[in-house]
Write a protein that holds these residues in place. Structure first.
Motif, short mmCIF file in Angstrom:
data_model
loop_
_atom_site.label_atom_id
_atom_site.label_comp_id
_atom_site.label_asym_id
_atom_site.label_seq_id
_atom_site.Cartn_x
_atom_site.Cartn_y
_atom_site.Cartn_z
N GLU A 59 0.83 -1.21 0.00
CA GLU A 59 0.00 0.00 0.00
C GLU A 59 0.87 1.26 0.00
O GLU A 59 0.61 2.21 -0.73
CB GLU A 59 -0.93 0.00 1.21
CG GLU A 59 -1.90 1.16 1.24
CD GLU A 59 -2.86 1.08 2.42
OE1 GLU A 59 -3.55 2.09 2.68
OE2 GLU A 59 -2.92 0.03 3.08
N PHE A 60 1.92 1.24 0.84
CA PHE A 60 2.81 2.41 0.89
C PHE A 60 3.56 2.57 -0.43
O PHE A 60 3.68 3.69 -0.94
CB PHE A 60 3.82 2.27 2.04
CG PHE A 60 4.84 3.39 2.04
CD1 PHE A 60 4.57 4.60 2.64
CD2 PHE A 60 6.08 3.22 1.41
CE1 PHE A 60 5.49 5.64 2.62
CE2 PHE A 60 7.01 4.26 1.38
CZ PHE A 60 6.71 5.46 2.00
N GLN A 61 4.10 1.48 -0.96
CA GLN A 61 4.90 1.57 -2.18
C GLN A 61 4.08 2.15 -3.33
O GLN A 61 4.54 3.03 -4.06
CB GLN A 61 5.45 0.19 -2.57
CG GLN A 61 6.27 -0.50 -1.49
CD GLN A 61 7.59 0.19 -1.18
OE1 GLN A 61 7.87 1.27 -1.69
NE2 GLN A 61 8.40 -0.42 -0.33
N LEU A 62 2.84 1.67 -3.48
CA LEU A 62 1.99 2.19 -4.55
C LEU A 62 1.65 3.66 -4.30
O LEU A 62 1.67 4.48 -5.23
CB LEU A 62 0.71 1.37 -4.67
CG LEU A 62 -0.25 1.77 -5.79
CD1 LEU A 62 0.43 1.72 -7.15
CD2 LEU A 62 -1.51 0.89 -5.78
N ALA A 63 1.38 4.00 -3.04
CA ALA A 63 1.07 5.39 -2.69
C ALA A 63 2.26 6.30 -2.99
O ALA A 63 2.09 7.44 -3.45
CB ALA A 63 0.68 5.49 -1.22
N LEU A 64 3.48 5.82 -2.73
CA LEU A 64 4.68 6.61 -2.98
C LEU A 64 4.82 6.92 -4.46
O LEU A 64 5.03 8.09 -4.84
CB LEU A 64 5.92 5.84 -2.49
CG LEU A 64 7.28 6.49 -2.78
CD1 LEU A 64 7.44 7.78 -1.96
CD2 LEU A 64 8.41 5.52 -2.45
N PHE A 65 4.69 5.91 -5.30
CA PHE A 65 4.85 6.13 -6.74
C PHE A 65 3.69 6.94 -7.32
O PHE A 65 3.89 7.73 -8.24
CB PHE A 65 5.04 4.80 -7.47
CG PHE A 65 6.30 4.08 -7.06
CD1 PHE A 65 7.52 4.72 -7.12
CD2 PHE A 65 6.26 2.78 -6.58
CE1 PHE A 65 8.70 4.07 -6.74
CE2 PHE A 65 7.42 2.12 -6.19
CZ PHE A 65 8.64 2.78 -6.26
N ASN A 66 2.50 6.75 -6.76
CA ASN A 66 1.36 7.57 -7.20
C ASN A 66 1.56 9.03 -6.82
O ASN A 66 1.22 9.93 -7.59
CB ASN A 66 0.06 7.04 -6.59
CG ASN A 66 -0.47 5.81 -7.31
OD1 ASN A 66 -0.12 5.56 -8.47
ND2 ASN A 66 -1.32 5.06 -6.64
N GLN A 67 2.11 9.26 -5.64
CA GLN A 67 2.36 10.64 -5.20
C GLN A 67 3.42 11.29 -6.07
O GLN A 67 3.31 12.47 -6.44
CB GLN A 67 2.81 10.66 -3.73
CG GLN A 67 3.07 12.05 -3.16
CD GLN A 67 1.81 12.89 -3.05
OE1 GLN A 67 0.72 12.37 -2.88
NE2 GLN A 67 1.96 14.20 -3.19
N CYS A 68 4.44 10.53 -6.42
CA CYS A 68 5.49 11.06 -7.31
C CYS A 68 4.90 11.40 -8.68
O CYS A 68 5.17 12.47 -9.24
CB CYS A 68 6.60 10.02 -7.46
SG CYS A 68 8.01 10.61 -8.42
N SER A 69 4.07 10.50 -9.20
CA SER A 69 3.43 10.75 -10.49
C SER A 69 2.53 11.98 -10.43
O SER A 69 2.46 12.76 -11.38
CB SER A 69 2.61 9.53 -10.92
OG SER A 69 3.45 8.40 -11.10
N LYS A 70 1.86 12.17 -9.30
CA LYS A 70 1.00 13.35 -9.11
C LYS A 70 1.82 14.63 -9.20
O LYS A 70 1.44 15.59 -9.88
CB LYS A 70 0.29 13.27 -7.76
CG LYS A 70 -0.53 14.52 -7.44
CD LYS A 70 -1.09 14.47 -6.02
CE LYS A 70 -1.80 15.77 -5.66
NZ LYS A 70 -2.30 15.74 -4.24
N VAL A 71 2.98 14.66 -8.53
CA VAL A 71 3.83 15.85 -8.52
C VAL A 71 4.32 16.16 -9.94
O VAL A 71 4.31 17.33 -10.36
CB VAL A 71 5.02 15.67 -7.56
CG1 VAL A 71 6.08 16.74 -7.78
CG2 VAL A 71 4.52 15.71 -6.11
N MET A 72 4.75 15.14 -10.67
CA MET A 72 5.24 15.37 -12.03
C MET A 72 4.13 15.96 -12.91
O MET A 72 4.37 16.86 -13.71
CB MET A 72 5.76 14.07 -12.63
CG MET A 72 6.87 13.39 -11.83
SD MET A 72 8.31 14.47 -11.53
CE MET A 72 9.15 13.55 -10.22
#
Length: 263
Positions: free
Chosen positions: A81-94
């Motif tokens: 859950e954390f790993q997916l949230a991390l990459f989703n958050q990074c994608s959101k920022v980009m």
């Protein structure tokens, strides 16, 4: 104020140019969840901030950004859950950078790797010191740079992107300029002068016009040729209805500087 109490991202505005400074050099300005959330908050603010005309994304220290915080990633192994949230958050920022209605210039001194390279590629423009270096080295640790690949492959040719992704090797600033990852490479002593001169040039344009143009640029990239022309023809026709288009045309014909209303 102690170092631990300092913000992860410093923001300051001078004459319409807002600088966002990654402020965790002791951790190589890595994109931890906290850093990504701080960046996201700042970008949300800037999306509504009418005093900002151009954004400069910079970093303290000799590393622009080393990508994700691997200590954090390792500490959360097994936490899907954390790993997916991390990459989703990074994608959101980009995507926030791409969708921001103001141009964003990356000021790159030092190393930009993995998601840090992605951060540079996501900005509209990038100016690098001649000592800067870039890489997408995930393949070296068994974690392919799949999300950095999205921004990278939209900035450089497929074969150059694949070479960076498959080898994980570092490239210098001049190579990065040659393949289109950065716009300009300058001596580190004049990096700020070059970045902020470019920012001032852009800040002198109509914000309304820049917003229209930036949005249209990214939208048409994903369209077939005929659709792109149909879409941009409508954009230009609508743009002509803006106050600043009328003012700009009159100013050009009358040989004077335009008085932008940003509308």
């Amino acid at each position: 104020m102690t170092a631990s109490a300092e913000p992860l991202v410093h923001r300051y505005n001078e004459n319409g140019i807002t600088t966002l400074m990654l402020n965790q050099p002791e951790r190589r300005n890595s994109l931890s969840m906290a850093m990504l959330e701080a960046l996201s908050t700042e970008l949300e603010f800037l999306a509504e901030d009418t005093s900002t005309r151009v954004v400069v994304l910079a970093a303290r220290g000799n590393v622009f950004c080393a990508g994700h915080d691997l200590k954090e990633v390792r500490g959360e192994l097994g936490n899907d859950e954390f790993q997916l949230a991390l990459f989703n958050q990074c994608s959101k920022v980009m995507q926030q950078i791409v969708n921001l209605p103001r141009p964003v210039i990356a000021r790159v001194a030092g190393v930009a790797t993995a998601a840090g390279c992605q951060l540079v590629a996501s900005c509209d423009l990038a100016v690098a010191a001649d000592t800067a270096r870039f890489a997408t080295p995930g393949v070296n640790i068994g974690l392919f740079c799949s999300t950095p690949m999205v921004a990278l492959s939209r900035n450089v040719s497929r074969k150059h992107a694949m070479e960076m992704l498959l080898t994980g090797e570092m490239i210098g600033a001049l190579k990065a300029e040659k393949i289109g990852l950065v716009n300009r490479v300058v001596d580190e002593q004049v990096l700020d002068e070059t970045v902020y001169s470019l920012a001032r040039t852009i800040a002198g344009k109509s914000c309304h016009t820049l917003k229209i143009g930036k949005e249209a640029f990214y939208k048409q990239l994903e369209m077939p040729l005929s659709d792109a022309y149909e879409y941009t023809s409508k954009v230009m026709a609508d743009n002509l209805k803006a106050d600043d288009a009328g003012e700009g045309i009159c100013a050009f014909l009358e040989k004077r500087h335009p008085d932008w209303k940003d509308s």
